[in-house]
Design a protein around this motif. Structure first.
Motif, short mmCIF file in Angstrom:
data_model
loop_
_atom_site.label_atom_id
_atom_site.label_comp_id
_atom_site.label_asym_id
_atom_site.label_seq_id
_atom_site.Cartn_x
_atom_site.Cartn_y
_atom_site.Cartn_z
N GLU A 127 0.83 -1.21 0.00
CA GLU A 127 0.00 0.00 0.00
C GLU A 127 0.87 1.26 0.00
N ILE A 128 2.02 1.18 0.68
CA ILE A 128 2.96 2.31 0.69
C ILE A 128 3.56 2.50 -0.70
N GLU A 129 3.90 1.38 -1.36
CA GLU A 129 4.45 1.46 -2.72
C GLU A 129 3.44 2.09 -3.68
N THR A 130 2.19 1.68 -3.59
CA THR A 130 1.15 2.23 -4.47
C THR A 130 1.00 3.73 -4.26
N ALA A 131 1.05 4.15 -2.98
CA ALA A 131 0.93 5.58 -2.68
C ALA A 131 2.09 6.37 -3.28
N ILE A 191 15.39 12.21 -5.91
CA ILE A 191 14.09 12.82 -5.58
C ILE A 191 14.24 13.66 -4.31
N ASP A 192 13.28 14.54 -4.12
CA ASP A 192 13.22 15.37 -2.93
C ASP A 192 12.44 14.59 -1.87
N SER A 193 13.16 14.02 -0.92
CA SER A 193 12.53 13.15 0.09
C SER A 193 11.48 13.88 0.91
N ARG A 194 11.78 15.11 1.27
CA ARG A 194 10.83 15.86 2.10
C ARG A 194 9.53 16.11 1.34
N LYS A 195 9.67 16.46 0.07
CA LYS A 195 8.47 16.72 -0.74
C LYS A 195 7.66 15.43 -0.90
N LEU A 196 8.35 14.31 -1.11
CA LEU A 196 7.63 13.05 -1.28
C LEU A 196 6.85 12.70 -0.01
N LYS A 249 5.76 14.73 2.24
CA LYS A 249 4.65 15.69 2.33
C LYS A 249 3.50 15.28 1.42
N ASP A 250 3.83 14.84 0.20
CA ASP A 250 2.80 14.41 -0.75
C ASP A 250 2.10 13.14 -0.26
N MET A 251 2.90 12.22 0.28
CA MET A 251 2.33 10.94 0.70
C MET A 251 1.39 11.10 1.90
N LYS A 252 1.60 12.16 2.69
CA LYS A 252 0.70 12.43 3.82
C LYS A 252 -0.74 12.66 3.37
N GLN A 253 -0.89 13.01 2.08
CA GLN A 253 -2.23 13.28 1.55
C GLN A 253 -2.99 12.00 1.21
N ILE A 313 -1.89 8.50 2.58
CA ILE A 313 -1.80 7.41 3.57
C ILE A 313 -1.63 8.00 4.96
N PRO A 314 -1.99 7.25 6.00
CA PRO A 314 -1.84 7.75 7.38
C PRO A 314 -0.38 7.97 7.76
N ARG A 315 -0.16 8.79 8.78
CA ARG A 315 1.19 9.11 9.21
C ARG A 315 1.98 7.88 9.63
N TYR A 316 1.30 6.92 10.28
CA TYR A 316 2.03 5.76 10.77
C TYR A 316 2.54 4.86 9.65
N MET A 317 2.06 5.08 8.41
CA MET A 317 2.53 4.30 7.26
C MET A 317 3.64 5.00 6.48
N LEU A 318 3.96 6.23 6.84
CA LEU A 318 4.98 6.97 6.09
C LEU A 318 6.36 6.34 6.27
N PRO A 319 7.16 6.30 5.20
CA PRO A 319 8.51 5.73 5.32
C PRO A 319 9.35 6.51 6.33
N ASN A 320 10.12 5.77 7.12
CA ASN A 320 11.06 6.42 8.04
C ASN A 320 12.35 6.79 7.31
N ARG A 321 12.60 6.12 6.20
CA ARG A 321 13.83 6.36 5.46
C ARG A 321 13.56 6.16 3.97
N ILE A 322 14.08 7.06 3.16
CA ILE A 322 13.96 6.94 1.70
C ILE A 322 15.37 6.80 1.12
N VAL A 323 15.56 5.75 0.34
CA VAL A 323 16.88 5.47 -0.25
C VAL A 323 16.78 5.60 -1.77
N SER A 324 17.59 6.50 -2.33
CA SER A 324 17.61 6.68 -3.79
C SER A 324 18.68 5.76 -4.39
#
Length: 501
Positions: free
Chosen positions: A423-427, A456-461, A463-467, A469-480
């Motif tokens: 579900e996180i991947e789809t978001a 990618i801009d991790s902070r922007k991503l 922020k976008d994903m908050k729209q 999925i719930p906060r508890y599902m947000l990635p703790n780390r983004i690896v490019s």
């Protein structure tokens, strides 16, 4: 009544002897010539005295390899394809599980086999054309074959990393191909562009639907998928009109903008399965090829190839998942909850289980794993009925279409919440800056980690994903990463990504 898949090739060779059966970069073969080649292979094997045993094919994806498959079947044995690029350690694991009686290879790759733990008979494909066909011996073997005899064994990786050999028999393939030819509209005018490795179950449809219908199988050179423009030029040159690929292959083409550079309006139908197809990449294909017909399919190797299908018949948003759809013909599907009770109402998740003649007899020489995966139907108290537990979570939507919710083993518990990594991947992939991604859980650090390609801009991503999925599902780390690693089946290689955590 057909009880042996070898009958497909024989009947088509009689009906359309001079039609091209298979074409590759520098050669092609008719159905008549392919049948003769296969029966020469069969005669060579029969002369060794082998019967009802496993034969490995260690050949590049080619006409020779398909002829070897058919010849092994005609000889009354069953085949296991091993990719010539497979690491020797894994080849040895398969050999030790399978204990094959024979290997068919060529001069270029025989040295690799000789370095392994294999000590049986080696047949060189180059020597086959010197063999005089023994039709009487082949016919005698056919008369003693039944439809529950194995055709091939494909090896998949278990959760422990140890390979499991999935047995597929004649009835499994005949049942599936009869459905696929009808549902996917495959006929003598179809020219199928093969992407799938022959050790991956998608190739079963590629090969045996062509044998049945006299469609042509065009083997696209594997190296061309690293340069998508070349793959599309091959498609255009050979007027290929049907593609059944894993989503990663379709995604790679759309990411590299190859569809803008090569006109492949000859393609009329695409089928994708094996992993999730992002809607935004499907749309690129649909926009580039007006009138393109598309179908999403799904199924585990343990149920031959596919157990569900969904012809794309409506528009989807980029943050939506394409449905798995409906059961394939003669396939029974059950959604079971944690108490083995059947789920029939919409929006309630459970494990997808399968019953029917699509089911494999089990895993080669592994009764314990077979007993765990192939179990008695808990809803049937009256007679023995086997179902296969896929380990996949699904639900019905409001239209009573099946929708994929992820693997049971991709479901995590994080901050007290049960979370589906899919579900996180789809978001994430619903946003244009994320062409492809993969989400894993770092058990040691207790973090959700999202791997994305490109910068990618991790902070922007976030922020976008908050729209979506719930906060508890947000990635703790983004690896490019520069490119997403793929395994030998063309799917995202989660094992390699796990090593990067």
């Amino acid at each position: 009544m057909i009880k042996n898949v070898g009958e497909y090739l024989e009947e088509t060779a009689k009906r359309s002897p001079q039609k091209i059966a298979i074409l590759e970069q520098n050669s092609r073969i008719t159905f008549s010539a392919l049948e003769k080649f296969a029966k020469a292979v069969a005669t060579t094997i029969i002369k060794t005295g082998l019967s009802g045993q496993s034969v490995i094919t260690f050949l590049p994806k080619s006409i020779n390899c398909v002829a070897a498959f058919a010849g092994i079947v005609y000889s009354g044995n069953f085949y296991t394809p091993i990719d010539v690029s497979m690491p020797e350690a894994r080849i040895n694991k398969i050999i030790n599980v399978l204990n094959p009686a024979c290997v068919i290879t060529n001069g270029k790759f025989s040295a690799i086999i000789k370095r392994t733990d294999f000590h049986g008979k080696i047949i060189m494909i180059e020597d086959i054309d010197k063999t005089e066909i023994d039709e009487i011996a082949i016919r005698a073997i056919r008369q003693n074959t039944i439809d529950t005899d194995p055709v091939y064994i494909l090896f998949t990786s278990g959760s422990t990393g140890e390979p499991k050999g999935v047995i597929i028999n004649h009835r499994n393939i005949i049942d599936y191909i009869d459905w696929a030819v009808d549902a996917c509209h495959i006929d003598e005018h179809t020219i199928m562009g093969n992407q799938s490795p022959f050790h991956f179950d998608i190739s079963t449809q590629d090969i045996y639907s062509c044998f049945k219908t006299s469609a042509t199988l065009a083997i696209i050179p594997e190296s061309y998928f690293m340069f998508p423009v070349k793959a599309l030029e091959f498609i255009r040159e050979h007027n290929i009109n049907y593609l059944y690929w894993v989503p990663s292959a379709f995604i790679n083409v759309s990411m590299k903008d190859a569809l803008d550079k090569v006109d492949i309006s000859c393609v009329k139908r695409i089928i994708f399965g094996g992993e999730v197809m992002p809607v935004k990449h499907l749309k690129k294909w649909q926009e580039s090829i007006p009138g393109l017909l598309a179908m999403n399919v799904y199924g585990p190797t343990e149920a031959t190839v596919n157990i569900t299908y969904y012809p794309i018949d409506r528009e989807f948003g980029e943050n939506e998942l394409l449905p798995l759809g409906y059961p394939c013909g003669n396939t029974g599907l059950l959604i079971l909850d944690d108490r083995n009770k059947r789920i029939t109402e919409p929006l309630k998740k459970g494990e997808l289980c399968v019953r029917g003649s699509c089911l494999s007899p089990g895993y080669w020489n592994n009764k314990e794993k077979t007993r765990k995966a192939f179990v008695q139907n808990p809803l049937n108290k009256f007679y023995q009925e086997t179902i296969y537990r896929t380990g996949d979570l699904v639900h019905y939507n409001e239209r009573y279409e099946l929708v994929f919710d992820g693997r049971k083993d991709f479901q995590i518990k994080h901050m007290g919440y049960r979370i589906e990594l899919g579900e996180i991947e789809t978001a994430a992939m619903s946003f244009p800056d994320i062409p492809i991604c993969c989400c894993l859980y770092d058990d040691k650090e207790k973090q959700i980690v999202l791997f994305v390609t490109g910068q990618i801009d991790s902070r922007k991503l976030i922020k976008d994903m908050k729209q979506v999925i719930p906060r508890y599902m947000l990635p703790n780390r983004i690896v490019s990463i520069e490119t997403m690693p793929l395994n030998q089946s063309g799917k995202i290689d989660r094992v390699k990504l796990k090593e990067m955590l």
